[in-house]
Design an enzyme around this catalytic site. Structure first.
Site, PDB file in Angstrom:
ATOM      1  N   ARG A 173       2.398   9.470  13.984  1.00 59.54           N
ATOM      2  CA  ARG A 173       3.706   9.491  14.619  1.00 59.54           C
ATOM      3  C   ARG A 173       4.773   9.483  13.539  1.00 59.54           C
ATOM      4  O   ARG A 173       4.533   9.050  12.416  1.00 59.54           O
ATOM      5  CB  ARG A 173       3.859   8.271  15.536  1.00 59.54           C
ATOM      6  CG  ARG A 173       3.536   6.954  14.873  1.00 59.54           C
ATOM      7  CD  ARG A 173       3.576   5.814  15.870  1.00 59.54           C
ATOM      8  NE  ARG A 173       4.932   5.500  16.264  1.00 59.54           N
ATOM      9  CZ  ARG A 173       5.734   4.674  15.609  1.00 59.54           C
ATOM     10  NH1 ARG A 173       5.332   4.096  14.498  1.00 59.54           N
ATOM     11  NH2 ARG A 173       6.939   4.415  16.039  1.00 59.54           N
ATOM     12  N   ARG A 177      14.487   7.090  16.299  1.00 60.10           N
ATOM     13  CA  ARG A 177      15.119   6.115  17.193  1.00 60.10           C
ATOM     14  C   ARG A 177      16.398   6.716  17.763  1.00 60.10           C
ATOM     15  O   ARG A 177      17.256   7.145  17.000  1.00 60.10           O
ATOM     16  CB  ARG A 177      15.468   4.848  16.417  1.00 60.10           C
ATOM     17  CG  ARG A 177      14.244   4.118  15.952  1.00 60.10           C
ATOM     18  CD  ARG A 177      14.656   2.743  15.460  1.00 60.10           C
ATOM     19  NE  ARG A 177      13.535   2.137  14.769  1.00 60.10           N
ATOM     20  CZ  ARG A 177      13.649   1.329  13.727  1.00 60.10           C
ATOM     21  NH1 ARG A 177      14.854   1.007  13.282  1.00 60.10           N
ATOM     22  NH2 ARG A 177      12.603   0.816  13.155  1.00 60.10           N
ATOM     23  N   ARG A 256      -4.404   7.147  -4.115  1.00 64.42           N
ATOM     24  CA  ARG A 256      -3.168   7.561  -4.770  1.00 64.42           C
ATOM     25  C   ARG A 256      -2.632   6.369  -5.550  1.00 64.42           C
ATOM     26  O   ARG A 256      -2.829   5.219  -5.150  1.00 64.42           O
ATOM     27  CB  ARG A 256      -2.116   7.992  -3.740  1.00 64.42           C
ATOM     28  CG  ARG A 256      -2.337   9.380  -3.233  1.00 64.42           C
ATOM     29  CD  ARG A 256      -1.145   9.860  -2.420  1.00 64.42           C
ATOM     30  NE  ARG A 256      -0.887   9.055  -1.251  1.00 64.42           N
ATOM     31  CZ  ARG A 256       0.271   8.445  -1.001  1.00 64.42           C
ATOM     32  NH1 ARG A 256       1.275   8.523  -1.850  1.00 64.42           N
ATOM     33  NH2 ARG A 256       0.423   7.759   0.107  1.00 64.42           N
ATOM     34  N   ARG A 287      11.265   7.402  -4.956  1.00 59.40           N
ATOM     35  CA  ARG A 287      12.177   6.325  -4.529  1.00 59.40           C
ATOM     36  C   ARG A 287      12.842   5.709  -5.737  1.00 59.40           C
ATOM     37  O   ARG A 287      12.297   5.750  -6.849  1.00 59.40           O
ATOM     38  CB  ARG A 287      11.399   5.183  -3.857  1.00 59.40           C
ATOM     39  CG  ARG A 287      10.713   5.580  -2.597  1.00 59.40           C
ATOM     40  CD  ARG A 287      10.387   4.374  -1.764  1.00 59.40           C
ATOM     41  NE  ARG A 287       9.108   3.780  -2.102  1.00 59.40           N
ATOM     42  CZ  ARG A 287       8.456   2.915  -1.332  1.00 59.40           C
ATOM     43  NH1 ARG A 287       8.999   2.537  -0.198  1.00 59.40           N
ATOM     44  NH2 ARG A 287       7.301   2.412  -1.698  1.00 59.40           N
ATOM     45  N   GLU A 310      10.185   5.446  -8.736  1.00 57.74           N
ATOM     46  CA  GLU A 310       8.781   5.452  -8.325  1.00 57.74           C
ATOM     47  C   GLU A 310       8.259   6.887  -8.315  1.00 57.74           C
ATOM     48  O   GLU A 310       8.885   7.768  -7.734  1.00 57.74           O
ATOM     49  CB  GLU A 310       8.734   4.876  -6.906  1.00 57.74           C
ATOM     50  CG  GLU A 310       7.523   4.072  -6.601  1.00 57.74           C
ATOM     51  CD  GLU A 310       7.609   3.461  -5.209  1.00 57.74           C
ATOM     52  OE1 GLU A 310       8.370   2.509  -5.018  1.00 57.74           O
ATOM     53  OE2 GLU A 310       6.891   3.947  -4.307  1.00 57.74           O
ATOM     54  N   TYR A 358      -5.271   0.677   3.808  1.00 57.13           N
ATOM     55  CA  TYR A 358      -3.950   0.125   3.519  1.00 57.13           C
ATOM     56  C   TYR A 358      -3.719  -1.068   4.427  1.00 57.13           C
ATOM     57  O   TYR A 358      -3.910  -0.992   5.639  1.00 57.13           O
ATOM     58  CB  TYR A 358      -2.836   1.174   3.755  1.00 57.13           C
ATOM     59  CG  TYR A 358      -1.490   0.527   3.483  1.00 57.13           C
ATOM     60  CD1 TYR A 358      -1.019   0.427   2.183  1.00 57.13           C
ATOM     61  CD2 TYR A 358      -0.751  -0.053   4.507  1.00 57.13           C
ATOM     62  CE1 TYR A 358       0.168  -0.229   1.905  1.00 57.13           C
ATOM     63  CE2 TYR A 358       0.440  -0.708   4.241  1.00 57.13           C
ATOM     64  CZ  TYR A 358       0.883  -0.792   2.939  1.00 57.13           C
ATOM     65  OH  TYR A 358       2.060  -1.458   2.661  1.00 57.13           O
ATOM     66  N   ASP A 360      -0.777  -4.141   5.187  1.00 62.57           N
ATOM     67  CA  ASP A 360       0.444  -4.866   4.859  1.00 62.57           C
ATOM     68  C   ASP A 360       0.055  -6.309   4.563  1.00 62.57           C
ATOM     69  O   ASP A 360      -1.037  -6.761   4.926  1.00 62.57           O
ATOM     70  CB  ASP A 360       1.421  -4.811   6.043  1.00 62.57           C
ATOM     71  CG  ASP A 360       2.366  -3.618   5.936  1.00 62.57           C
ATOM     72  OD1 ASP A 360       2.707  -3.221   4.809  1.00 62.57           O
ATOM     73  OD2 ASP A 360       2.758  -3.089   7.002  1.00 62.57           O
TER      74      ASP A 360
HETATM   75  P1  FDA Z   1      -4.595  -7.100  -3.898  1.00 58.34           P
HETATM   76  O1  FDA Z   1      -4.777  -5.769  -4.449  1.00 58.34           O
HETATM   77  O2  FDA Z   1      -3.246  -7.669  -3.742  1.00 58.34           O
HETATM   78  O3  FDA Z   1      -5.537  -8.156  -4.598  1.00 58.34           O
HETATM   79  C1  FDA Z   1      -6.796  -7.840  -5.127  1.00 58.34           C
HETATM   80  C2  FDA Z   1      -6.957  -8.591  -6.437  1.00 58.34           C
HETATM   81  O4  FDA Z   1      -8.319  -8.482  -6.881  1.00 58.34           O
HETATM   82  C3  FDA Z   1      -6.088  -8.053  -7.563  1.00 58.34           C
HETATM   83  O5  FDA Z   1      -5.315  -9.096  -8.110  1.00 58.34           O
HETATM   84  C4  FDA Z   1      -7.086  -7.504  -8.566  1.00 58.34           C
HETATM   85  O6  FDA Z   1      -6.649  -7.659  -9.911  1.00 58.34           O
HETATM   86  C5  FDA Z   1      -8.312  -8.364  -8.286  1.00 58.34           C
HETATM   87  N1  FDA Z   1      -9.583  -7.743  -8.676  1.00 58.34           N
HETATM   88  C6  FDA Z   1     -10.032  -6.517  -8.329  1.00 58.34           C
HETATM   89  N2  FDA Z   1     -11.260  -6.300  -8.876  1.00 58.34           N
HETATM   90  C7  FDA Z   1     -11.592  -7.410  -9.578  1.00 58.34           C
HETATM   91  C8  FDA Z   1     -12.708  -7.786 -10.368  1.00 58.34           C
HETATM   92  N3  FDA Z   1     -13.767  -6.961 -10.543  1.00 58.34           N
HETATM   93  N4  FDA Z   1     -12.731  -9.015 -10.964  1.00 58.34           N
HETATM   94  C9  FDA Z   1     -11.673  -9.860 -10.811  1.00 58.34           C
HETATM   95  N5  FDA Z   1     -10.576  -9.545 -10.056  1.00 58.34           N
HETATM   96  C10 FDA Z   1     -10.524  -8.342  -9.455  1.00 58.34           C
HETATM   97  N6  FDA Z   1       2.958  -5.074   2.283  1.00 58.34           N
HETATM   98  C11 FDA Z   1       3.951  -5.602   3.052  1.00 58.34           C
HETATM   99  O7  FDA Z   1       3.669  -6.391   3.947  1.00 58.34           O
HETATM  100  N7  FDA Z   1       5.266  -5.285   2.819  1.00 58.34           N
HETATM  101  C12 FDA Z   1       5.639  -4.426   1.838  1.00 58.34           C
HETATM  102  O8  FDA Z   1       6.837  -4.144   1.660  1.00 58.34           O
HETATM  103  C13 FDA Z   1       4.607  -3.852   1.014  1.00 58.34           C
HETATM  104  N8  FDA Z   1       4.931  -2.989   0.020  1.00 58.34           N
HETATM  105  C14 FDA Z   1       3.933  -2.367  -0.693  1.00 58.34           C
HETATM  106  C15 FDA Z   1       4.276  -1.422  -1.659  1.00 58.34           C
HETATM  107  C16 FDA Z   1       3.274  -0.750  -2.361  1.00 58.34           C
HETATM  108  C17 FDA Z   1       3.649   0.274  -3.414  1.00 58.34           C
HETATM  109  C18 FDA Z   1       1.917  -1.026  -2.060  1.00 58.34           C
HETATM  110  C19 FDA Z   1       0.826  -0.259  -2.747  1.00 58.34           C
HETATM  111  C20 FDA Z   1       1.563  -2.000  -1.142  1.00 58.34           C
HETATM  112  C21 FDA Z   1       2.575  -2.679  -0.442  1.00 58.34           C
HETATM  113  N9  FDA Z   1       2.260  -3.662   0.488  1.00 58.34           N
HETATM  114  C22 FDA Z   1       3.272  -4.202   1.267  1.00 58.34           C
HETATM  115  C23 FDA Z   1       0.864  -4.073   0.728  1.00 58.34           C
HETATM  116  C24 FDA Z   1       0.424  -5.300  -0.107  1.00 58.34           C
HETATM  117  O9  FDA Z   1       0.503  -5.006  -1.479  1.00 58.34           O
HETATM  118  C25 FDA Z   1      -1.017  -5.682   0.324  1.00 58.34           C
HETATM  119  O10 FDA Z   1      -0.968  -6.137   1.653  1.00 58.34           O
HETATM  120  C26 FDA Z   1      -1.665  -6.772  -0.488  1.00 58.34           C
HETATM  121  O11 FDA Z   1      -1.665  -6.423  -1.833  1.00 58.34           O
HETATM  122  C27 FDA Z   1      -3.106  -6.974  -0.003  1.00 58.34           C
HETATM  123  O12 FDA Z   1      -3.713  -8.042  -0.680  1.00 58.34           O
HETATM  124  P2  FDA Z   1      -5.257  -7.964  -1.113  1.00 58.34           P
HETATM  125  O13 FDA Z   1      -5.643  -9.348  -1.466  1.00 58.34           O
HETATM  126  O14 FDA Z   1      -6.030  -7.249  -0.090  1.00 58.34           O
HETATM  127  O15 FDA Z   1      -5.268  -7.003  -2.393  1.00 58.34           O
END
Ligand code: FDA
Length: 381
Positions: A173, A177, A256, A287, A310, A358, A360
């Protein structure tokens, strides 16, 4: 140690905190970076004193009361409301596309019903419409003029691909608005952690039963808390990339990545708002973020500002993984990894990297709270 959590993003930290606080478990957390918090992490830039989101703009928003109650144990939130603007051919428009965007773009003063009728007519592709690619799909949702102004260039830059070559299912979608409401999120709660993301995330990790080991890669066999040493010996929650856990045995899942070109500018205010999207293809970045606008309540220096441009591209093997590409090939590969993951004894794969989706922030936390209730509790019952 009773439980090992790999990765200190919001998924890993939520599991670690619940396991320590609710079950009284001794939890080890290994994190390959030099800080906790994963991609939501932020820190104060030394030169300007401005809080910088190192891995992209993060705005907390949720309608999930359980998650809202949980996060408020560690931080309060400001009343920041997110707005995004779009630049197209030298003009700035409000997003998501709303009545103000439509009237500015078409030089009209239409009411909601008239605007809806006009966009529906522009989106009508006739009987032979068969949205096989992203461009056709987008036009069938919002019509060609708005698609060409706000979606085509931006999408082409995000994916480094002509939208006519992209599958239609990338978009389900496109919000339009027919009001003047241009709040980017319409969740019940939104805001920024009052003392910043860094302070919030560190607080989650400070429980006396949680032991954090920074700079440790779980998949490095030469360190003591590695996969080979831990799996089978202690229950593991793994939030790193699922394909890497299995040494990419079925191939590499596509992601990506985003690159940030940061710059300190000698002006108080560069763009007057936190985020402006650049929709045209002749501008390489997607951005521009201006961080001080995330905290209008703070007293910032007025002689400088910190911005980040960005850039989006496909991730190579050494790049940060940000957004799953999710082609049919990726999904088939993911099924094989999931099957392999199900066979691992007492290893839970979670978070955005562990599940290849993905999420949030509120989704990562909500998912961790339910996996804690449904899986982790059972491990220690
Ligand atoms: P995350 O990636 O945060 O944590 C995983 C961790 O595991 C990392 O610290 C990594 O270093 C570690 N790791 C990986 N492999 C490992 C290994 N082998 N040994 C040790 N450590 C290891 N959400 C939202 O609500 N509002 C927003 O505005 C945004 N904006 C946004 C912008 C952009 C550009 C992105 C890409 C994403 C967002 N998000 C967001 C989403 C948000 O970033 C996401 O919800 C969280 O990062 C998810 O947390 P996780 O714990 O799943 O992963």
């Amino acid at each position: 140690m009773d439980l090992l959590v790999v990765g200190s993003g919001l998924f890993g930290l939520t599991i670690a905190e619940r396991a320590a606080a609710e079950l009284g478990l001794r939890v080890g957390v290994v994190e390959s970076r030099q800080h906790v918090g994963g991609n939501a992490w932020s820190s104060i830039d030394r030169d300007t004193g401005i809080e910088e989101h190192r891995y992209g703009a993060h705005i907390f928003h949720t309608s999930n009361e359980k998650v809202w109650g949980y996060v408020n144990r560690f931080t309060s939130f400001t009343d920041y409301t997110h707005h995004v603007y779009a630049r197209h051919r030298g003009e700035v428009y409000p997003l998501p596309i709303n009545l103000a965007t439509i009237n500015q773009f078409f030089h009209t003063s239409l009411g909601p019903g008239e605007a809806r009728a006009m966009i529906e007519a522009q989106a009508d592709l006739g009987s032979d419409a068969n949205p096989g690619n992203l461009e056709d799909k987008a036009i069938s949702l919002i019509g060609r003029p708005l698609y060409e102004a706000f979606i085509r260039g931006y999408t082409a830059k995000q994916w480094q691909t002509d939208p006519r070559q992209l599958p239609a299912e990338i978009i389900t979608r496109l919000p339009v608005r027919y009001t003047y409401d241009n709040r980017y999120f319409n969740d019940t709660h939104q805001g920024m952690p009052t003392q910043g993301y860094g302070a919030w995330l560190e607080r989650m990790a400070t429980h006396p039963l949680i032991d954090v080991h920074l700079g440790v890669d779980f998949l490095d066999p030469n360190q003591p808390l590695s996969r080979s040493a831990a799996v089978g010996q202690v229950p593991v929650v793994y939030t790193g990339p699922i394909d890497r856990y299995f040494d990419h045995r079925f191939g590499r899942l596509g992601w990506r990545t985003v690159e940030f070109e940061r710059q300190v500018l000698p002006v108080d205010d560069h763009q007057g708002t936190a985020v402006i999207n650049y929709c045209d293809e002749d501008v390489a970045h997607t951005r521009v973020l201006e961080f001080k606008h995330f905290h209008p309540e703070r007293r910032h220096r007025n002689d400088c500002t910190l911005i980040a441009r960005e850039f989006s591209r496909f991730a190579g093997a050494d790049d940060e993984a940000y957004y799953p590409v999710n082609t049919p090939g990726d999904r088939q590969m993911l099924d094989r990894y999931r099957e392999a993951a199900d066979k691992e004894s007492r290893v839970l794969f979670g978070g955005r990297l562990g599940t290849y989706q993905y999420l949030d922030m509120h989704m990562a936390i909500g998912s961790a709270l339910s996996r804690f209730d449904n899986v982790i509790r059972g491990w220690f019952a």
